[in-house]
Enzyme design. Structure first.
Site, mmCIF file in Angstrom:
data_model
loop_
_atom_site.group_PDB
_atom_site.id
_atom_site.type_symbol
_atom_site.label_atom_id
_atom_site.label_comp_id
_atom_site.label_asym_id
_atom_site.label_seq_id
_atom_site.Cartn_x
_atom_site.Cartn_y
_atom_site.Cartn_z
ATOM 1 N N CYS B 86 0.979 -1.298 -0.211
ATOM 2 C CA CYS B 86 0.403 -0.176 -0.237
ATOM 3 C C CYS B 86 0.539 1.352 0.188
ATOM 4 O O CYS B 86 1.669 1.310 -0.651
ATOM 5 C CB CYS B 86 -0.808 -0.277 1.082
ATOM 6 S SG CYS B 86 -2.367 1.295 0.581
ATOM 7 N N HIS B 195 -3.614 -5.282 1.966
ATOM 8 C CA HIS B 195 -2.587 -5.830 2.382
ATOM 9 C C HIS B 195 -2.754 -7.531 2.929
ATOM 10 O O HIS B 195 -3.720 -7.833 3.573
ATOM 11 C CB HIS B 195 -3.671 -4.729 3.086
ATOM 12 C CG HIS B 195 -3.426 -3.235 3.535
ATOM 13 N ND1 HIS B 195 -1.869 -2.733 4.532
ATOM 14 C CD2 HIS B 195 -4.203 -2.331 3.234
ATOM 15 C CE1 HIS B 195 -2.145 -0.969 4.184
ATOM 16 N NE2 HIS B 195 -3.127 -1.007 3.346
ATOM 17 N N GLU B 197 -1.438 -8.593 5.097
ATOM 18 C CA GLU B 197 -1.635 -8.715 6.711
ATOM 19 C C GLU B 197 -2.839 -8.703 7.820
ATOM 20 O O GLU B 197 -2.796 -9.235 8.244
ATOM 21 C CB GLU B 197 -0.789 -7.154 7.368
ATOM 22 C CG GLU B 197 -0.485 -6.641 7.716
ATOM 23 C CD GLU B 197 -0.977 -5.537 5.877
ATOM 24 O OE1 GLU B 197 -0.595 -6.266 5.667
ATOM 25 O OE2 GLU B 197 -1.312 -4.058 6.251
#
Ligand SMILES: Nc1ncnc2c1ncn2[C@@H]1O[C@H](COP(=O)(O)OP(=O)(O)O)[C@@H](O)[C@H]1O
Ligand SMILES: [Mg+2]
Lengths: 80, 223, 734, 80
Positions: B86, B195, B197
């Site tokens: 990002c 993302h 994560e």
């Protein structure tokens, strides 16, 4: 008819972007840079050919849409 | 096996990435501060998401000039795997490690949602746990994810098989060629808007993102 | 004051500061002399409604504010509850209504920034933001612009600082045409032995300013927040503050870093009335005095006067009292984060606030009267007259329940808010277990099995029709939303938005709502730990609907036992928990489908049944009897069932064909839930034992919602209607 | 020495913000407005007093930070 409109923050209004740019320039080793303020630029063409009327229309456009007159000033330049 | 997460002022996914790395590696990563001039010797580097320097001027622009980026660029040129997620992707393009730019979303709004992705080239340290052509889900959360590059660059990315992720269920931000992630020519530098994560644990809604961290463990374990 | 003209000017000046003549006389009495302009300014903000709560304090004092979990009730920057294991949740809600109407983006953004500072000033890391928004009618020419600006402002601030915005509410009503409501809530986490308070102590201790520099921002915001609008307000455009979320992020990290040491005696954010209120509050709470030298205040602009520095509302600033000798250690931290740090004064034993500027004393005021001397008003109040019941039989209903449902799902007050919450980063920090769109948001307590459940609610049309019942309902609905996830509701914050309290009927609404809230809080053992009051929300003498927004927080010990509202499995039995009272008064159906002139009374909340039903549902979730649960609120039973279908993956077949079907399906009786249980469960027997009414109404099946008469609507059609309205509305040309 | 820097998108680079402004203007009833492009304006002060040197410094500032030359052009104006 082409026009350039500059929209800038009013004096005294906090400009976080300008501040961040100023700090970054300092860190990049550019010294002596101060009072950085970031604004917007809008370029456009108008069908209107009469400068007086064009300016009127642009003023309305700024007031109604482009500038947030609570915190911003605008400035209209007719370029051709 | 050591991995560094670079923390810029305004990074806000640094902890989230660290949590996933710790789970995958079995040890916490090194959190490296933007102002440092010397990055410890590490096996991989991650630039996390967030709003480094408030995303003022352009997303990633100011961070790309911070002292530690010199070290990151040097490491990347030595072949150390580098992943930008990002805002990290934006920093990589701003620093020149990856081509193109991430412009304002075409809808002019911040978008936070899960998106469907198709995996492209997996021959790299961060995606080798996936299969080419695999469809996965990961969240995006950005204002500026609209990938733009000139026609030649796009052609090169295609020809050299450097598109690693594409939006596969509608293009959320106007990105050219539905690009969600690319790599450099050597293949060690990867940038992606989604993302991983945030979707690496079932309770958070899915585990498709975990492959990124598993890939890294596999790679580092191998080398 | 030598001449008559001077006297008149001074009188005008006093009035311009929003002080009545009586209040001014009191000030002169406390001072023992005529205040100078700086002192007048300081008194006026401290005695404004916003800071002194002079119209509301009497009634706020009646609320239940204690309970087993309460560590800190109202009176500090935010309230604190114990969530076990040495951990605390710290939260508060606050309004930023007036600034958001004038400049929606910055107004909303700085509202979010302000409430987060209230939370991290107490030592908590913010982990979740919520927002409760009210706009004018969708047809009003300003609504779209205001909504777009507010939403992007909330997102702009929260997304940047990296705290997830996990939920909230949006309503539309013409009563907000000239006064939108922007209420922001923040929840943070701390450890119980590391909570920071505003009470200053230690004569000689340094007073330290940190954060951004001071400019001429929003001078008199606090008095603005306490004034009515008129048609000129658009033109007046008082200075609005601009938020800098990036600096706030740095301030947050720097404060938490310093808080890890024991250098701080007291800390307080500079919110409304900036330096003035923060220093007055810290010093008066500690019953000490304070001396400030304004020459040391970091300024962004030149030639700022003492008046301007004291009243500036520049954002992202904090005031702290440090232990003597710890300054350099603190300074190092703030400097590393690129923030200003300045020792600007010290504590004294004078119980006075003394201000020096350019070598002279420019203000010298007694702290007691500044902090607590504002007159307390017991404003006259008249109750809202009760309304006559509405009977379903007296109404002419449409032909088709199914078609009515489809229409209802696309109404402004019932349509999906996805357009809003997709502009908020609701996943950052990696602990959002239940995202926006469900009943309560669930946010894991980082690194544990625990999760906080958070919901905001109020139904202003109920409050308008019957303030007491509406106040009860607002509290009960948050309790219900939290319960529906499986969590135990613990405590609430609130933001009480009303019109002009000097009108007895408005004051009556205020009193009624407070009494209703309190009844619910006591019955549900659900105390108020923080809150905020926003009065004078009116334009040209017309007030908004009374809007006591409630933010509730609950806890679930193991997030793995939490459930959602979506139907994800076929063959489940769907039960209604609670009575099928068929109360149509004040329903969305009555207002928006029948377009009734007289909406009748709102549903009343039977607090005993509320407690019984909720405890039953929560216990059955905990023992895994219930697979999905959803509370029944706006729109009634059928809307709730449709929501369970839309947020899951399977449909449902209805097995009942009730009489008075419109009232059955669209009535808004309270204290109810829909639950889905495995076929053949003993839920009915369990409910019987608990004295809880349950009734089986449907079974999860297929991909449609199918009625008993065979009519069906696909999930896709329901979803398209529900999801369609807002993007369509926001995309329409002005 | 004060300077104004205009940063504009290169020709051929899509400008979603300009397009959005154009659409909004049409919806507001302003007709005949075309080719709307939005850019940035940065105003700053420099300690440098020599115009030549100032311009050099500003060029570096633009290349290094203010403009992303992949998509943006910049233009420097010294105003005093
Ligand atoms: N302003 C907002 N910001 C974020 N989420 C919102 C907002 N408004 C509504 N939502 C979300 O949309 C869902 C539906 O809201 P609402 O109808 O008020 O729920 P309920 O009836 O359960 O109280 C909730 O999950 C809520 O959190
Ligand atoms: Mg609910």
């Amino acid at each position: 008819m082409k026009a350039v409109i500059r929209i800038t923050l009013k004096n005294g209004v906090l400009d976080p972007q300008g501040k961040a740019i100023e700090t970054a320039l300092g860190q990049l080793g550019f010294s002596g840079v101060d009072d950085v303020r970031q604004g917007k630029l809008v370029e456009l063409s108008l069908a209107e050919t009469d400068p007086e009327k064009a300016r009127q229309q642009l003023t309305q456009i700024c007031e109604k849409l482009l500038a947030n007159t609570v915190i911003e000033n605008y400035d209209i330049e007719l370029v051709s | 096996m050591s991995v560094a997460v670079i923390v810029f002022p305004g990074s806000n996914c640094d902890r989230d990435v660290a949590v996933c790395l710790a789970a995958a590696l079995g040890e916490p990563p090194i959190m490296a501060w933007h102002g440092d001039h010397n990055l410890p010797k590490v096996d991989a580097i991650i630039l996390p998401g967030g709003f480094s320097y408030g995303d003022y001027l352009r997303g990633g622009a100011i961070a790309s000039k911070s002292p530690i980026m010199g070290e990151v660029i040097e490491a990347a040129n030595r072949g150390v795997p580098v992943l930008g997620i990002c805002n990290g992707f934006q920093i990589l393009t701003e620093s020149g490690l990856l081509p193109g730019v991430l412009m304002r979303n075409s809808g002019l709004k911040f978008i936070c949602r899960d998106v469907a992705l198709e995996v492209g080239n997996t021959d790299n340290a961060f995606l080798n746990a996936y299969q080419r052509g695999q469809h996965i889900t990961m969240p995006i959360a950005h204002n500026e994810g609209n990938y733009f590059a000139d026609a030649d660059t796009l052609q090169r990315l295609e020809d050299e098989d450097r598109i690693v992720l594409r939006y596969a269920g509608g293009n959320p931000n106007g990105a050219q060629l539905n690009i969600a992630g690319i790599r450099n020519k050597a293949g060690n530098v990867i940038g992606m808007m989604p993302h991983p994560e945030r979707l690496a644990e079932a309770v958070l809604g899915g585990e498709d993102g975990r492959g990124v961290f598993d890939s890294l463990v596999q790679t580092l374990g191998r080398s | 004051m030598s001449t008559e003209a001077d006297t008149d000017n001074w009188k005008a000046m006093v009035a311009e500061h929003g002080l009545s003549e009586d209040e001014y006389d009191l000030i002169v009495g406390h001072m023992g002399r005529t205040p100078n302009l700086t002192e007048l300014g300081v008194f006026s903000v401290m005695w404004s409604e916003h800071c002194s709560y002079k119209s509301s304090r009497k009634w706020l004092g009646t609320l239940l504010t204690s309970g087993d979990c309460v560590i800190q009730g109202p009176g500090e920057n935010a309230g604190v509850i114990d969530i076990g294991d040495g951990q605390a949740a710290i939260f508060k809600m606050e309004s930023h209504n007036h600034p958001s109407f004038i400049e929606p983006y910055q107004g909303a953004a700085t509202g979010v920034g302000g409430i987060m500072r209230d939370v991290f000033t107490m030592g908590a890391r913010p982990v979740a933001n919520m927002n409760a928004l009210r706009f004018g009618s969708p047809d009003h020419p300003k609504t779209r612009h205001l909504l777009a600006g507010v939403v992007s402002g909330i997102g702009g601030y929260g997304n940047c600082i990296g705290v997830p915005t996990v939920g909230g509410e949006v309503n539309f009503d013409a009563s907000y045409n000239g006064n939108i409501l922007v209420n922001a809530m923040c929840v943070g986490l701390a450890t119980t032995d590391k909570i920071f308070y505003a009470k200053a102590s230690g004569v000689g201790s340094p007073v330290v300013y940190v954060g951004s520099k001071t400019g001429r921002d929003g001078i008199h915001g606090a008095t603005m927040a306490s004034a009515e609008f008129d048609d000129d307000s658009d033109e007046k455009r008082p200075t609005v503050q601009v938020g800098d979320p990036f600096t706030e992020k740095l301030l947050l990290e720097a404060c938490l870093e310093l808080m890890a040491s024991d250098a701080i005696i007291a800390i307080q954010d500079m919110g409304a009335a900036g330096l003035t209120s923060s220093s007055v509050e810290m010093a008066s709470k500690g019953e000490v005095g304070i001396l400030l030298d304004l020459d040391h205040v970091p300024c962004r602009e030149t030639a700022m006067t003492a008046y301007e520095m004291l009243l500036s509302e520049s954002q992202e600033r904090m005031l702290m009292v440090l232990k003597p000798g710890r300054e350099s250690e603190a300074e190092k931290i703030f400097t590393r984060w690129g923030l200003d740090f300045a020792v600007i004064g010290e504590l004294t034993d004078s119980q006075r606030m003394v201000i020096k500027h350019q070598g002279e004393i420019v203000a010298d005021m007694p702290l007691g009267p500044l902090a607590d001397g504002a007159p307390l008003y017991d404003r006259p109040h008249v109750p809202t007259p009760p309304r006559a019941e509405i009977r379903s039989d007296d109404l002419i209903h449409p032909n088709s329940i199914a078609e009515t449902l489809v229409t209802m799902l696309g109404l402004p007050d019932l349509a999906s808010r996805r357009w809003v919450w997709e502009q908020y980063d609701h996943m950052v920090m990696g602990d959002t277990i239940a995202r926006p769109g469900g009943d309560a948001a669930l946010v894991r307590v980082h690194g544990t099995q625990k999760a906080l459940a958070i919901a905001t609610d109020v139904t202003p049309r109920y409050c308008y029709a019957d303030p007491f019942e509406g106040g009860k309902q607002a509290v009960a609905e948050t309790w219900r939303n939290i319960t529906a996830t499986g969590a135990q509701p613990l405590a609430i914050t609130n933001c009480l938005n009303f019109g002009n309290p000097q009108r007895p009927e408005i004051m009556g609404q205020f009193v009624g709502c407070i009494q209703g809230m309190d009844a619910a809080c006591r019955a549900l053992n659900y105390p108020v730990i923080s809150g905020n009051v926003s009065l004078y929300n009116e334009t040209n003498g017309k007030g908004i609907h009374p809007t006591p927004a409630i933010g509730g927080v609950g806890l679930i010990d193991d997030y793995r036992s939490a459930i959602g509202a979506g139907l994800t499995e076929e063959g489940l039995d769907i039960y209604l928990v609670g009575d099928d009272g068929r109360h149509l008064g004040c329903s969305i159906y009555l207002r928006d489908i029948l377009k009734a002139e007289d909406l009748g009374p709102p549903p009343s909340v039977d607090l005993d049944a509320e407690l019984r039903n909720g405890n039953f549902v929560r216990a059955a979730i905990a023992d895994r009897t219930i697979c999905a649960a959803h509370d029944v609120s706006d729109g009634g039973l059928l809307v709730a069932l449709a929501e369970m279908i839309m947020s899951g993956s399977v449909g449902a077949t209805i097995s009942v064909a009730p009489d008075a079907p419109f009232a059955f399906w669209f009535g808004e009786d309270q204290g109810r839930y829909l639950i889905a249980v495995k076929a053949g469960s003993d839920i009915a027997a369990l409910a019987g034992k608990a004295g809880v009414a349950v009734q089986k109404i449907a079974q999860s099946l297929g991909r449609e919602l199918t009625f008993a008469d065979g009519v069906s609507i696909s999930r896709e059609d329901l979803g398209a209607q529900h999801e369609g309205w807002m993007p369509d509305f926001m995309g329409r040309p002005d």
